[in-house]
Enzyme design. Structure first.
Site, PDB file in Angstrom:
ATOM      1  N   ASP A 164       0.729  -1.172  -0.029  1.00  0.00           N
ATOM      2  CA  ASP A 164       0.081   0.055  -0.047  1.00  0.00           C
ATOM      3  C   ASP A 164       0.828   1.110   0.036  1.00  0.00           C
ATOM      4  O   ASP A 164       1.944   1.090  -0.438  1.00  0.00           O
ATOM      5  CB  ASP A 164      -0.994  -0.153   1.347  1.00  0.00           C
ATOM      6  CG  ASP A 164      -0.313  -0.347   2.689  1.00  0.00           C
ATOM      7  OD1 ASP A 164       0.886   0.061   2.667  1.00  0.00           O
ATOM      8  OD2 ASP A 164      -0.805  -0.942   3.233  1.00  0.00           O
ATOM      9  N   SER A 165       0.173   2.234   0.682  1.00  0.00           N
ATOM     10  CA  SER A 165       1.270   3.424   0.766  1.00  0.00           C
ATOM     11  C   SER A 165       2.479   3.341   1.356  1.00  0.00           C
ATOM     12  O   SER A 165       3.380   4.214   0.807  1.00  0.00           O
ATOM     13  CB  SER A 165       0.348   4.542   1.306  1.00  0.00           C
ATOM     14  OG  SER A 165      -0.015   4.347   2.666  1.00  0.00           O
ATOM     15  N   ILE A 166       2.762   2.475   2.226  1.00  0.00           N
ATOM     16  CA  ILE A 166       4.120   2.375   2.823  1.00  0.00           C
ATOM     17  C   ILE A 166       4.919   1.960   2.020  1.00  0.00           C
ATOM     18  O   ILE A 166       6.063   2.405   2.068  1.00  0.00           O
ATOM     19  CB  ILE A 166       3.622   1.792   4.228  1.00  0.00           C
ATOM     20  CG1 ILE A 166       2.857   2.221   4.887  1.00  0.00           C
ATOM     21  CG2 ILE A 166       5.301   1.539   4.838  1.00  0.00           C
ATOM     22  CD1 ILE A 166       2.474   1.532   6.433  1.00  0.00           C
TER      23      ILE A 166
END
Lengths: 246, 246
Positions: B10-12
């Site tokens: 995901d965004s991480i």
């Protein structure tokens, strides 16, 4: 699936994914839009780069169903400009040959894909005092007094790089000149008289982005490779993904 | 030509090429040895990730003469663990489904390549106060009082991630636990209660490298894709490149 942007060059390219590096910053800017591929080879000059060309950029792209890169930066010259008769002479390439090697690289890339955006980048300027300090920190008293690179000689390479870009109708970045526009460039932009500091990296990044945007390779204009999460309906996620395939 | 290491998450993961990011640090560590490919999708949960699977990891690898990745990190759960009835409920995936979705992802990767090193990473812990401050900084007074994620619920997802790794005989990183071993983890490792600070990024990087090395995917053991410049004879460079082809 995503377009590729290849960074081809020497250590300044190879190290560009270190913290605050210009390559990583490009990769972040084109996140979910293009893959930034690092093909930096520390210590290499343009003569040695020619040995890699057919393997890094095979002419079989279309037969192979893989796509050639949409863009490439060609960033050599710092090693070609090493002086004869000094500690780095093994890396020296005469300036005329440097220019012709660059021409061969560009011609090969254009043969792979006539529409590839090819950007030539000159070597950065040389801070001779910085190089000397660096040599002393590594070799101590054994460090030679005479510099292995000078800013004056590197300028000749930078000028030929820009001249070739003009001859071939390519975009280019005159990093050698650009860095020297700022007072104190020696320490502000260069960490060891040659390799960029975080601020030097930021300048390389900004210049590459500027040229890419001028050539319409703007991340803002490029599609995400899949829907942005805000476009996905939590109850019917498949709708967003079907739309993407239309 | 170089092996690929894919970061799927995901965004991480998507933001991991920002300055001091864990993805860029991996790319630098495997410089000239493997390509680190970012397949992070901000806001995505495992349910949505399944829609991407066949396009990101096609089963046709061998027919296509392209090689499957040698390794992949699977790093989801932060969005799956968003709470029902709160502002991010659209992203919520029940914990049982989260585990089964992860299993589907792993099975697909193993179908692409049974030898692929697959590493599961749990979501990081949640600093609820940090999330609240972040929400207020973005939405001001409109920010809801109730957290959209809690550390307690995220723990359930982290535990299922680790349990699945054990069931499937995979290596894993319990980031949820690891971060909380350090006093003051809330601000030290998380910038907005969820996304890692530079120090949090350094921890993710160190954990991934540790697991990769334990699995023998050590950059130090991998060959350079072309000769190191020190092995090139300035007068007869072709020798080094011919050797490489033997």
């Amino acid at each position: 699936m995503r377009p590729q942007i290849v960074l081809f060059g020497d250590s300044i390219t190879e190290q560009s994914f270190r913290s605050a590096g210009w390559g990583a910053a490009l990769a972040d800017t084109y996140s979910r839009k293009a893959d930034v591929v690092n093909r930096g080879y520390g210590g290499y000059n343009t003569r040695w780069a020619l040995f890699l060309l057919h393997q890094l950029f095979p002419l079989l792209y279309l037969q192979d169903s893989t796509k050639p890169p949409v863009a490439a930066t060609i960033f050599f010259g710092a090693n070609d400009a090493a002086l004869l008769g000094r500690t780095s002479e093994r890396q020296h390439v005469p300036v005329e040959e440097y220019k012709e090697n660059l021409r061969k690289i560009v011609n090969h890339l254009k043969e792979c894909s006539p529409t590839m955006l090819v950007v030539l980048i000159t070597p950065p300027p040389i801070d001779e005092a910085g190089r000397k300090e660096y040599a002393q920190s590594v070799y101590g008293e054994k460090a030679t007094e005479l510099p292995e690179r000078t800013n004056e000689v590197t300028e000749l390479y930078a000028k030929q790089c820009i001249a070739l870009a003009k001859e071939m109708g390519l975009r280019s970045i005159d990093l050698w000149s650009k860095m020297q526009e700022t007072e104190g460039w020696q320490k502000k932009f260069l960490s060891d008289g040659l390799h960029p500091t975080p601020e030097g990296n930021a300048m390389v990044y900004q210049e590459v982005i500027r040229v890419f945007y001028e050539a319409w390779l703007s991340a803002g204009e490029m599609p995400y490779d899949f829907p942005h999460h805000s476009e996905i309906d939590g109850k019917n996620p498949e709708n967003a993904f079907h739309q993407q395939c239309l």
